[in-house]
Design a protein around this motif. Sequence first.
Motif, PDB file in Angstrom:
ATOM      1  N   TYR A  84       0.856  -1.191   0.000  1.00 61.01           N
ATOM      2  CA  TYR A  84       0.000   0.000   0.000  1.00 61.01           C
ATOM      3  C   TYR A  84       0.888   1.236   0.000  1.00 61.01           C
ATOM      4  N   SER A  85       0.644   2.136  -0.968  1.00 64.71           N
ATOM      5  CA  SER A  85       1.409   3.380  -1.031  1.00 64.71           C
ATOM      6  C   SER A  85       0.725   4.445  -0.185  1.00 64.71           C
ATOM      7  N   GLU A  86       1.520   5.323   0.392  1.00 65.83           N
ATOM      8  CA  GLU A  86       0.986   6.341   1.300  1.00 65.83           C
ATOM      9  C   GLU A  86      -0.021   7.239   0.586  1.00 65.83           C
ATOM     10  N   GLN A  87      -1.257   7.213   1.040  1.00 69.93           N
ATOM     11  CA  GLN A  87      -2.322   8.049   0.476  1.00 69.93           C
ATOM     12  C   GLN A  87      -3.542   7.993   1.382  1.00 69.93           C
ATOM     13  N   GLY A  88      -4.436   8.955   1.216  1.00 68.83           N
ATOM     14  CA  GLY A  88      -5.671   8.964   1.997  1.00 68.83           C
ATOM     15  C   GLY A  88      -5.440   9.013   3.495  1.00 68.83           C
ATOM     16  N   GLY A  89      -4.277   9.545   3.921  1.00 77.86           N
ATOM     17  CA  GLY A  89      -3.986   9.650   5.338  1.00 77.86           C
ATOM     18  C   GLY A  89      -3.395   8.398   5.958  1.00 77.86           C
ATOM     19  N   GLN A  90      -3.323   7.296   5.185  1.00 83.35           N
ATOM     20  CA  GLN A  90      -2.808   6.032   5.731  1.00 83.35           C
ATOM     21  C   GLN A  90      -1.330   5.868   5.416  1.00 83.35           C
ATOM     22  N   SER A  91      -0.551   5.460   6.412  1.00 81.77           N
ATOM     23  CA  SER A  91       0.878   5.218   6.231  1.00 81.77           C
ATOM     24  C   SER A  91       1.123   4.094   5.223  1.00 81.77           C
ATOM     25  N   HIS A  92       2.273   4.165   4.561  1.00 77.98           N
ATOM     26  CA  HIS A  92       2.629   3.134   3.584  1.00 77.98           C
ATOM     27  C   HIS A  92       2.991   1.825   4.287  1.00 77.98           C
ATOM     28  N   ASP A  93       2.904   0.750   3.518  1.00 81.01           N
ATOM     29  CA  ASP A  93       3.275  -0.566   4.021  1.00 81.01           C
ATOM     30  C   ASP A  93       4.780  -0.659   4.247  1.00 81.01           C
ATOM     31  N   GLN A 227     -27.064   8.113   0.160  1.00 80.46           N
ATOM     32  CA  GLN A 227     -27.544   8.897   1.300  1.00 80.46           C
ATOM     33  C   GLN A 227     -26.632   8.697   2.509  1.00 80.46           C
ATOM     34  N   GLY A 228     -26.241   9.815   3.137  1.00 80.81           N
ATOM     35  CA  GLY A 228     -25.391   9.750   4.326  1.00 80.81           C
ATOM     36  C   GLY A 228     -23.912   9.583   4.024  1.00 80.81           C
ATOM     37  N   LEU A 229     -23.522   9.692   2.734  1.00 84.68           N
ATOM     38  CA  LEU A 229     -22.123   9.530   2.339  1.00 84.68           C
ATOM     39  C   LEU A 229     -21.252  10.611   2.965  1.00 84.68           C
ATOM     40  N   ARG A 230     -20.117  10.194   3.561  1.00 86.03           N
ATOM     41  CA  ARG A 230     -19.160  11.149   4.126  1.00 86.03           C
ATOM     42  C   ARG A 230     -17.989  11.302   3.166  1.00 86.03           C
ATOM     43  N   THR A 231     -17.612  12.543   2.897  1.00 85.65           N
ATOM     44  CA  THR A 231     -16.461  12.811   2.045  1.00 85.65           C
ATOM     45  C   THR A 231     -15.597  13.878   2.699  1.00 85.65           C
ATOM     46  N   VAL A 232     -14.366  14.013   2.216  1.00 87.95           N
ATOM     47  CA  VAL A 232     -13.524  15.137   2.603  1.00 87.95           C
ATOM     48  C   VAL A 232     -13.243  15.948   1.347  1.00 87.95           C
ATOM     49  N   ASP A 233     -12.729  17.137   1.527  1.00 88.28           N
ATOM     50  CA  ASP A 233     -12.516  18.045   0.404  1.00 88.28           C
ATOM     51  C   ASP A 233     -11.241  17.670  -0.345  1.00 88.28           C
ATOM     52  N   GLU A 234     -11.354  16.677  -1.215  1.00 86.74           N
ATOM     53  CA  GLU A 234     -10.204  16.272  -2.032  1.00 86.74           C
ATOM     54  C   GLU A 234     -10.703  15.707  -3.349  1.00 86.74           C
ATOM     55  N   ILE A 235      -9.780  15.523  -4.291  1.00 87.33           N
ATOM     56  CA  ILE A 235     -10.138  14.981  -5.605  1.00 87.33           C
ATOM     57  C   ILE A 235     -10.149  13.460  -5.509  1.00 87.33           C
ATOM     58  N   TYR A 236     -11.256  12.839  -5.917  1.00 88.96           N
ATOM     59  CA  TYR A 236     -11.380  11.386  -5.861  1.00 88.96           C
ATOM     60  C   TYR A 236     -11.208  10.784  -7.250  1.00 88.96           C
ATOM     61  N   PRO A 237     -10.670   9.551  -7.328  1.00 83.84           N
ATOM     62  CA  PRO A 237     -10.563   8.883  -8.628  1.00 83.84           C
ATOM     63  C   PRO A 237     -11.939   8.456  -9.120  1.00 83.84           C
ATOM     64  N   ASP A 238     -12.031   8.118 -10.374  1.00 80.39           N
ATOM     65  CA  ASP A 238     -13.280   7.627 -10.958  1.00 80.39           C
ATOM     66  C   ASP A 238     -12.954   6.384 -11.789  1.00 80.39           C
ATOM     67  N   PRO A 239     -13.398   5.181 -11.395  1.00 79.25           N
ATOM     68  CA  PRO A 239     -14.317   4.900 -10.286  1.00 79.25           C
ATOM     69  C   PRO A 239     -13.642   5.090  -8.933  1.00 79.25           C
TER      70      PRO A 239
END
Length: 316
Positions: A84-93, A227-239
């Motif tokens: 896992y590469s460092e992204q989304g606030g999670q440390s890398h493997d 409904q009820g989806l939580r997001t943060v203010d960042e660019i998300y991939p698609d899909p």
Amino acid sequence: MLSEQQAGVRPRLLPDVLSLAELQRSGVPHTDDTLKYRYRLENGRYVFPACRATVLALYDGEALVPEVSEAQRCGVILDRTCFYSEQGGQSHDQGYLIRGGLEDVLYSVEAVIRAGGYVVHQVTVPDLLKTGDQVQLHLNEAHRLSCMVKHTATHILNFALRKVLGPSVQQRGSHISADHLRFDFSVKGSLSSSQLQQVETCVNEIISANLVVHSSEVPLQKARTIQGLRTVDEIYPDPVRVVSFEVPVSELLDGGSVRETSVELCCGTHLLQTSTIEDLVIISEKQLVKGISRIIAVTGQDAVQVGSHTTLRHHT
């Protein structure tokens, strides 16, 4: 301000724009890192997939090179990886590589970073490494599992804060490492001890319920209708990857469920069931600036140990 070298931090070997363009021109495919999600539970233990890969490119800090010599730091790009590469606030493997034919020589992975669709494994090579070499990847499973625990706990904490404090609570940032989680959120004032206790209780009830954690890749526009989806203010991939608790993502997309549950857009690695977290204790909560608070929490045995020292729980 100290530079990275002065501060004792080794600078990261990220390919520059010219090197990334060269990779594209040479037809080097983006790294297939889907194996990072392909783990399963067997008899209560997490089983992670084996991974063999080919070295497609090497970056020495200045340019792409065909090989690197002993004791040289480099960025290694493989055709596939389970790290896992460092992204989304999670440390890398963490972990190491073994080169074909050199089973007793470990290429320790110092960092895993994304750059333009490529996953770069930062390594100080103990022996010669060339493009075309075959390697076997060995994941530090205990470290990964600890990060999975903290990331799933962060989603539950986000949900509990909103439940206790109301819908005005919004995530402002997070960081997940193997030993603790950090969560920043919008709130009018510092939380009282009673509110922190309510949040902890809500989190631990969800942990004890052993809810199934679902995840699925969904077209971004479709995901935003949940409904009820939580997001943060960042660019998300698609899909985009959607992570939900108890209620399958497909059911949320169909609008067939009105059950209140945690559902977020998230590229992180998560547990498959919540009970693995065991316990969560908030060890500090403080206002960073007016309207933004930060919570630091621990899980599992760390939470059990801290739980007996209630004075640690609330620092405003």
